[in-house]
Design a protein around this motif. Structure first.
Motif, short mmCIF file in Angstrom:
data_model
loop_
_atom_site.label_atom_id
_atom_site.label_comp_id
_atom_site.label_asym_id
_atom_site.label_seq_id
_atom_site.Cartn_x
_atom_site.Cartn_y
_atom_site.Cartn_z
N LYS A 16 -25.82 56.94 25.71
CA LYS A 16 -26.05 58.05 24.78
C LYS A 16 -26.17 57.57 23.34
N CYS A 17 -25.27 56.66 22.95
CA CYS A 17 -25.25 56.30 21.53
C CYS A 17 -26.24 55.19 21.18
N ARG A 18 -26.51 54.26 22.10
CA ARG A 18 -27.40 53.15 21.74
C ARG A 18 -28.83 53.63 21.44
N PRO A 19 -29.43 54.52 22.23
CA PRO A 19 -30.76 55.00 21.84
C PRO A 19 -30.75 55.74 20.51
N ALA A 20 -29.69 56.51 20.24
CA ALA A 20 -29.61 57.23 18.97
C ALA A 20 -29.50 56.26 17.80
N LEU A 21 -28.61 55.25 17.93
CA LEU A 21 -28.46 54.27 16.86
C LEU A 21 -29.75 53.50 16.65
N GLU B 236 -18.54 48.30 11.73
CA GLU B 236 -18.13 48.98 10.50
C GLU B 236 -17.60 50.39 10.77
N LEU B 237 -18.16 51.05 11.78
CA LEU B 237 -17.75 52.43 12.06
C LEU B 237 -16.74 52.49 13.19
N GLU B 238 -16.22 51.34 13.58
CA GLU B 238 -15.09 51.24 14.50
C GLU B 238 -15.36 51.93 15.84
N TRP B 239 -16.44 51.48 16.48
CA TRP B 239 -16.76 51.97 17.81
C TRP B 239 -15.63 51.62 18.78
N LYS B 240 -15.36 52.50 19.72
CA LYS B 240 -14.26 52.28 20.66
C LYS B 240 -14.65 51.35 21.80
N VAL C 181 -16.65 68.70 14.62
CA VAL C 181 -17.90 67.97 14.60
C VAL C 181 -18.04 67.28 15.95
N GLU C 182 -19.06 67.63 16.70
CA GLU C 182 -19.20 67.07 18.04
C GLU C 182 -19.54 65.59 17.94
N PRO C 183 -18.72 64.71 18.55
CA PRO C 183 -19.01 63.28 18.48
C PRO C 183 -20.33 62.95 19.16
N MET C 184 -20.93 61.86 18.74
CA MET C 184 -22.17 61.40 19.37
C MET C 184 -21.95 61.18 20.87
N CYS C 185 -20.79 60.58 21.19
CA CYS C 185 -20.47 60.26 22.58
C CYS C 185 -19.00 59.85 22.61
N GLY C 186 -18.54 59.37 23.75
CA GLY C 186 -17.15 58.96 23.86
C GLY C 186 -16.82 57.66 23.16
N CYS C 187 -17.83 56.99 22.63
CA CYS C 187 -17.60 55.70 21.96
C CYS C 187 -17.13 55.86 20.52
N THR C 188 -17.23 57.06 19.97
CA THR C 188 -16.89 57.27 18.56
C THR C 188 -16.43 58.71 18.35
#
Length: 818
Positions: free
Chosen positions: A525-530, A514-518, A482-489
């Motif tokens: 990449k991830c903030r606009p998606a979230l 809650e999802l244990e972001w790194k 499963v391709e991660p959203m980005c390197g943060c998770t």
């Protein structure tokens, strides 16, 4: 060919259908099967009614066996038809519709009935139970008007009802007779933590409270307690327990005590009649949990298929639940007593509580709150009666520290027997998952969910399923598939979005915690998606975070290669006026804009604007009523039109009018990626509707709707959704399709890629063929538009026509940060 015997099943619920599934796996051709269900529904997962009430999922998503399952297995489903009598001597059942149906074997799966407190006022309008989808729909309808709800009963169902009603906006009070919430599953300490969590969500909890009377004339107005207090109420939910539904069996002369008495092979006192589920009593026990009922269903399958087996010998039960988003687990005897030792672990900061009860060096009970990952391990120790003397010091830390030092974290899962239940919601044991992985070549979590249903409901067992996959596949299992959203998770888009809904995460910090972001704050990449997922899933609660948008969306302009910007004001359906054109000309002259270009979407683009001039440019454009064309946005860009019947001699419908109507209805709605539309007035297709995300071709008989086209990096013609007769129908279908895309697609995934991934037929099935689901999508889009921040410079005018807008100059231009 041997003639098939006739099997009649009374009850279209989880137990009855699961028993039939077990039969079909053993002997698919033994019986001609008829299932009677009092509810006018297919088989659905009652365990998941709470998320439906809370708006986290839809009814369609909790259906276990759809209409196709009955058809594929040649099962006659008589839904909405209640069996009212059994003639055991004649082997016949009678229904409330005056029909009679004979049988060779009969399976009773009538489940249980809610216990309604025998107090004055219990029959008033507004007093309901919480047992089926109709109850959920009544609660949801009542909650639309706000007001106050009282839930009588602090067990699992009561608390889930309370949480759902609170989520829907009602003020909620829970009344519980005992001093501890969920006292059958939790001890005092865990009950306290749960109460604190509920009160933190705004739910009032009254324990040790006795209901004396439901107050009201024709409709409920309150609940009076024994101590004299009266709690105002517009809705009262009775969740004070359940009782086996045995009336049919008792009236038919079958042996009954608390439940229908059955033997180890699930046969009643009449050998031709079997019973299963919450309605039965086996060896003096009545069970209301899924795991033992699934074990009963396996025994039913063996009996009906004439397979020799040991039958059902009873169950040692554990309870693993997610209560209002909090994981809880309990098993065995955790009451206080002599000769018992408690081992307790508390983590106040994380809200975790663990208590292991030991007697004579053996685990006899366990209560876990907040962290239930090791629950199955403790349950295994309890069932096997294993001596834990060597592990006493580290027992509370779980199997990873068994023996005093950190061990392989998957060791506990490896040690579980094949009969150990992994997924409580769907009754899936370890052996079923392992066998499916091996025989079907499953390599992803999605595959396992699709074939076994494990972790497909509440998701609390996802971690266990993944560990089991790692053990079974060894090096062949790669979560990174499963391709991660980005390197943060490590999580992919689909799992993040599912967990946002399941865990009710309503802010970017909450998701990351809650999802244990790194990382501490995410990345570009991830903030606009979230931000998009939260805007879409919680439109009325989440405040759009403009700092989590790309720069083009923040400044409402497209950045160019030389650092200047282009501005595209919206022209509804490509139609303009002399006033608008004069305004554009004046803006071009005033700000020395070097290039003016007509776009492919029938609008005018002004290129070469300096960033510091953007506020003034928009202020001038706003004087003519221009709003942003969202040429930069992950949202609706344009609806391209031809002149249609207004001017063209070939036009069959008012394509311009429909295009403008669609654009005004849908503008400002953020989507996973850009959306372009077109409406052509005849099959000559001058607006090029067959290469757009959504297109309409007007024909003599109405409007032909297309979707999933592309004309960029990929060239793809559209797929045909279908033809509708009226503009209203066209609008509803298009809006519903876009909302389906908004809810299901991954961020930056265009419609054609999303539709190809889920299947074009699936889109047609949900939008064209399923009117109820289509209407639900449409309604959710309309609801989300009420809260959409469509522009920093314009907004819908309250109380006026929804297509009127305030001039942007009246509102001003917010500071746009890089």
């Amino acid at each position: 060919m041997t003639e098939k015997r006739k099997l009649v099943v009374i009850g279209n619920g989880m137990a009855g259908c699961r028993a039939v599934e077990e039969l079909l796996t053993r002997a698919p051709d033994h019986y001609e099967i008829t299932i009677f269900g009092a509810e006018p529904e297919v088989n659905y997962n009652r365990i998941m009614l709470s998320p439906v009430l809370a708006g986290e999922t839809s009814f369609d998503e909790i259906v276990i066996n759809g209409a196709d399952w009955y058809a594929e297995n040649c099962i006659e489903l008589r839904s909405g038809e209640e069996v009212i009598a059994i003639d055991a001597a004649a082997r016949m059942v009678a229904t409330d519709k005056g029909d009679r149906c004979t049988y060779d074997r009969l399976l009773i799966a009538t489940g249980s009935l809610p216990f309604i407190l025998p107090v004055p006022g219990a029959a008033l309008d507004g007093v309901i139970a919480f047992r089926d989808i109709q109850d959920v729909r009544r609660m949801t309808a009542t909650a639309e008007g706000g007001g106050r709800a009282v839930v009588i009963g602090g067990g699992l169902l009561g608390l889930e009802a309370a949480n759902g009603l609170r989520t829907l906006g009602m003020e909620v009070t829970v009344i519980h007779l005992m001093d501890t919430l969920m006292e059958r599953q939790l001890d005092e300490a865990a009950g306290f933590l749960l109460r604190r969590e509920l009160e933190g969500r705004g739910i009032e909890v009254l324990t040790g409270a006795t209901t004396e009377e439901i107050v009201g004339d024709e409709a409920v107005t309150g609940v009076k307690l024994k101590d004299g207090r009266t709690i105002p109420a517009d809705l009262v939910v009775m969740a004070a327990g359940i009782r086996p539904n045995i009336a049919l069996a008792r009236d038919a002369g079958l042996d009954c005590n608390r439940g229908i008495v059955v033997d180890d092979f699930m046969q009643t006192s009449d050998p031709a009649i079997l019973a299963v589920g919450e309605c039965v009593e086996h060896r003096g026990q009545v069970y209301g949990l899924v795991a033992p009922i699934w074990e009963m269903c396996r025994a039913v399958g063996d009996t009906l298929a004439d397979v020799e087996s040991a039958g059902y010998r009873g169950s040692v039960v554990s309870t693993k639940l997610k209560v209002t988003g909090v994981d809880v687990f309990s098993a065995g005897d955790f009451a206080a007593g002599d000769g018992r030792e408690d081992i307790v672990y508390r983590d106040a900061a994380r809200g975790i509580y663990k208590r292991i009860v030991i007697s004579e060096d053996r685990v006899i009970g366990a209560v876990l709150y907040g962290d239930t990952e090791d629950g199955n391990w403790y349950f295994g120790l309890l069932k096997e009666g294993e001596n834990i003397a060597a592990n006493r010091e580290t027992l509370v830390f779980g199997p990873a520290f068994a023996g005093g030092a950190p061990q392989d974290p998957n060791a506990a899962v490896a040690a579980l027997p094949d009969t150990s239940e992994i997924c409580g919601c769907n009754g899936v044991c370890k052996g079923t998952i392992v066998t499916a992985i091996a025989e079907k070549g499953l390599t992803t979590l999605a595959d396992v969910r699709a074939h076994t249903k494990a972790s497909a409901s509440c998701g609390s067992c996802t971690g266990l399923v993944e560990k089991l996959m790692a053990l079974t596949l060894g090096e062949g299992y790669s979560p990174a598939a499963v391709e991660p959203m980005c390197g943060c998770t490590e999580l992919g888009h689909d799992e993040v979005r599912r967990l946002i809904r399941a865990k009710e995460l309503k802010s970017i910090p909450a998701v990351m915690q809650e999802l244990e972001w790194k990382t501490s704050c995410g990345c570009a990449k991830c903030r606009p998606a979230l931000n998009y997922y939260l805007v879409c899933d919680w439109p009325d609660e989440y405040a759009d975070d403009y700092q989590s948008r790309f720069v083009n969306e923040r400044v409402h302009a497209n950045i160019q290669k030389d650092g200047t910007y282009s501005v595209v004001p919206r022209m509804w359906g490509g139609v303009t006026s002399s006033k608008e054109l004069r305004t554009i000309a004046d803006v071009v002259d005033k700000f020395g804009i070097p290039t003016v270009k007509v776009t492919g979407g029938q609008r005018i683009d002004m290129l070469g604007i300096h960033k510091e001039d953007l506020p003034a440019v928009w202020a001038e454009l706003g004087k003519a009523g221009f709003v942003s064309g969202h040429a930069y946005a992950k949202g609706l860009r344009t609806v391209k039109t031809c002149v249609g019947t207004d001017w063209c001699r070939f036009g069959t419908q008012d394509s311009t009018g429909l295009g403008i109507r669609i654009e005004k209805f849908m503008w400002g709605s953020w989507t996973p990626a850009k959306v372009k539309m077109a409406v052509s007035g005849c099959p000559r297709n001058c607006a090029e509707a067959t290469c757009k995300d959504v297109g309409v071709i007007c024909v003599d008989s109405g409007f032909e709707i297309h979707f999933a086209g592309a004309a960029g990096l990929d060239i793809k013609g559209t797929e045909n959704l279908g033809i509708v007769a009226t503009e209203d129908e066209a609008l509803e279908h298009i809006v519903a399709l876009v909302q389906m895309y908004r809810e299901q697609a991954r961020y930056l995934e265009r419609i054609y890629k999303w539709a190809r991934r889920i299947g074009y037929d699936e889109v047609r099935s949900q939008i064209l063929d399923d009117a109820e689901r289509r209407k639900a999508y449409f309604d959710r889009f309309v609801f989300s538009q009420k809260f959409a921040q469509v522009d920093p410079w314009s907004e819908r005018v309250s109380g006026k026509d929804k297509h009127e807008f305030r001039p942007m100059a009246e509102i001003g231009f917010p500071q746009a940060a890089e």
